[in-house]
Design a protein around this motif. Sequence first.
Motif, PDB file in Angstrom:
ATOM      1  N   ARG A 188      16.872  -7.340  21.901  1.00  0.00           N
ATOM      2  CA  ARG A 188      17.015  -7.786  22.944  1.00  0.00           C
ATOM      3  C   ARG A 188      16.473  -9.039  23.345  1.00  0.00           C
ATOM      4  NH1 ARG A 188      13.581  -3.993  27.314  1.00  0.00           N
ATOM      5  NH2 ARG A 188      11.973  -5.141  26.651  1.00  0.00           N
TER       6      ARG A 188
ATOM      7  N   ASP B 280      12.348 -10.429  27.345  1.00  0.00           N
ATOM      8  CA  ASP B 280      12.128  -9.943  28.764  1.00  0.00           C
ATOM      9  C   ASP B 280      10.880 -10.238  29.197  1.00  0.00           C
ATOM     10  OD1 ASP B 280      12.165  -8.469  31.280  1.00  0.00           O
ATOM     11  OD2 ASP B 280      12.119  -6.389  30.108  1.00  0.00           O
TER      12      ASP B 280
ATOM     13  N   ARG C  51      11.782 -12.610  35.964  1.00  0.00           N
ATOM     14  CA  ARG C  51      11.765 -11.586  34.987  1.00  0.00           C
ATOM     15  C   ARG C  51      13.197 -11.497  34.236  1.00  0.00           C
ATOM     16  NH1 ARG C  51      10.787  -5.353  34.683  1.00  0.00           N
ATOM     17  NH2 ARG C  51      10.979  -5.220  32.579  1.00  0.00           N
TER      18      ARG C  51
ATOM     19  N   MET D 126      21.232  -4.322  29.536  1.00  0.00           N
ATOM     20  CA  MET D 126      20.314  -3.191  30.022  1.00  0.00           C
ATOM     21  C   MET D 126      20.715  -2.822  31.442  1.00  0.00           C
ATOM     22  SD  MET D 126      17.639  -2.683  27.653  1.00  0.00           S
ATOM     23  CE  MET D 126      16.339  -2.025  28.905  1.00  0.00           C
TER      24      MET D 126
ATOM     25  N   GLU E 161      18.960  -1.215  34.327  1.00  0.00           N
ATOM     26  CA  GLU E 161      17.647  -0.940  34.706  1.00  0.00           C
ATOM     27  C   GLU E 161      17.309  -1.223  36.157  1.00  0.00           C
ATOM     28  OE1 GLU E 161      14.775  -2.695  31.734  1.00  0.00           O
ATOM     29  OE2 GLU E 161      16.016  -4.464  31.925  1.00  0.00           O
TER      30      GLU E 161
ATOM     31  N   ASP F 294      12.287   0.834  33.897  1.00  0.00           N
ATOM     32  CA  ASP F 294      12.329   0.086  35.103  1.00  0.00           C
ATOM     33  C   ASP F 294      13.265   0.982  36.231  1.00  0.00           C
ATOM     34  OD1 ASP F 294      10.748  -2.068  34.746  1.00  0.00           O
ATOM     35  OD2 ASP F 294      11.944  -2.863  32.983  1.00  0.00           O
TER      36      ASP F 294
ATOM     37  N   ARG G 199       5.618   1.123  37.789  1.00  0.00           N
ATOM     38  CA  ARG G 199       5.441   2.110  36.621  1.00  0.00           C
ATOM     39  C   ARG G 199       4.073   1.774  35.785  1.00  0.00           C
ATOM     40  NH1 ARG G 199       9.359  -1.182  32.269  1.00  0.00           N
ATOM     41  NH2 ARG G 199       8.155  -0.484  30.827  1.00  0.00           N
TER      42      ARG G 199
HETATM   43 MG    MG Z   1      12.777  -2.661  31.227  1.00  0.00          MG
END
Ligand code: MG
Length: 582
Positions: A335, A338, A359, A430, A432, A456, A466
């Motif tokens: 990935r 992030d 983000r 992703m 999310e 997420d 979260r």
């Molecule tokens: Mg995430």
Amino acid sequence: MIEDSLNIIKGIAAAPGIVMAEAHVFRKTIEEVNDETITNIDEALENLEAAIERSKRELRKIFSLAVDKLGQNRAAIFEAQIMILDDPVLIETIKNRIRKEAKSPAFIVNNEISKYQSLMASSKEPYMKERSQDIEDIKNRIIRNFGKRRWKSRIENHVIVVTESLTPADTVLFSRANVKGYVTDTGGLTSHAAIVARSLSVPAVVGLHDASVKIQDKDFLIIDGYHGHVVINPDEKQIAYYNKKIQKINQYDSELSVLKDEKAITTDGREVVVRANLDLTDEIELILNNGAQGVGLVRTEQIFQDREFFPDEEEQYGVYADLAEKIYPEIVVIRVFDIGGDKVLPFGVKEPNPFLGWRGIRFLLDNQELFKTQIKAILRASVHKNLYILIPMITSIYEVRISHEIINSCKSELEKEGINFDRDIKVGIMIEVPSAAVMAKDFAKEVDFISIGTNDLIQYLLAVDRGNEIISAQYKEFHPAVVRTLAHIITNGKMGDVRVSMCGEMASDVLALPLLIGLGLDSVSVAPSLVPLIKKIVRSVSFEETKALSEVCLSKVTEAEIKSTLEEFVKKRLKVESENIL
Ligand code: MG
Ligand code: PEP
């Protein structure tokens, strides 16, 4: 219920396992520091140099011990502490103040380093708060070394350490005495002590608020690192209860290890591929030993979290190439960074609302040089054709298309330079964020695969942070809206002809797994040590029965109904597993 007795305190389960041992309540005696005036400045400066030198020597020792025990990557925390002691600006400021104010060097050190520390402690970012504890460690170390005293970190063997807070250095030093467990008042899942405890496989319960006051030296303790419980001076019934649990877990673990090389295929022949998440490079061995079918998520921002600056192409290439080689012929899903949310790098920006801010892909598209550096490093490492690229926090088709353009331009540059790479490297996203979930079918047409990030997705779907323990009860993975959204993503993703995977924590929840299998998930990616358990569950059920189960769940309108439907199924069909979790 035995777990509700008065002698049980409850905190955060930070490292799994159950242990019983005597408590060693560890209190650091902090040296008294007063602002006495000094007359011999030269002597004070010499004392300062000597105290810093001694502190560095100690830290180097801890560092080499940590490298052996934890690997280079995690030991980097101590290297960073040594670097602070080498910081010429900090040391010069302290020296200048000693010359100007003629106060005791211990007082100036305390005052000057505390300034940095309170800045970090007041940060809203958990990462910065944790770093402030490291600074406390350095400060106390120098001050203690003015008096040439040593901290008593040597303790009796095989005890459970109980303390207000633990530094990573304490955790490593205690491991020499084969400490059996850790209990702390402060800290969370992301604290370094928790990370070190997990990597040393020592059960830990953190965030207990006042455990170090409630527990006395030599109290007998039981730590349940699965549920976050600490039993103080258990009675015979409680000891018998936990002994039975330990026996069961040991027996179950050895049964599970047999599944290492088996595939996760349901009783009626449907395969669910089980991969592992990788957060730190020294987990590669663990991943191979547990029989994971490759790596389903590499959190690259975590791998490089100890760096002061973004790692350059060469450094990244080294890490990705090593991963690709070691995991070959299985695949590794890398990935791209992030950054943002709760994963702020030391040099990151502060935002009022980071989870809704700069983000993932948003940050990368605004910092394209950084994005391209990472893509090129991945492409160069892709010669074995087992690397995939995964893009986080996608919310629009535009972001996917522009990412493809950037990846293509990196490919052209490498081609021009005559560098070999996988021209057909797979690119996925992703899912999310709710907007991506709604448009799953359209996204599926634009990419090679989809990975659902439930950590997420749940927070954005239910508007529940979260990481906020105040509203943690509202973070419901079995909320009907969550279950229906997952069904929508999987069904629509497949209509777009892509494989749908899940790499969020929900994929390793024993209760959730039968539902996810029934919804048609193709693969999951979980913590390395959980791979055998997940394989066992898949192999215990039939696709047909889980499909029926998921249909029942999709018809429910409350979380309680869905949860009890799943509990009933697990109790009936996965008896042993349900005893550990329910
Ligand atoms: Mg995430
Ligand atoms: C997720 O959001 O579910 C996920 C896997 O990514 P992270 O936890 O790194 O945000």
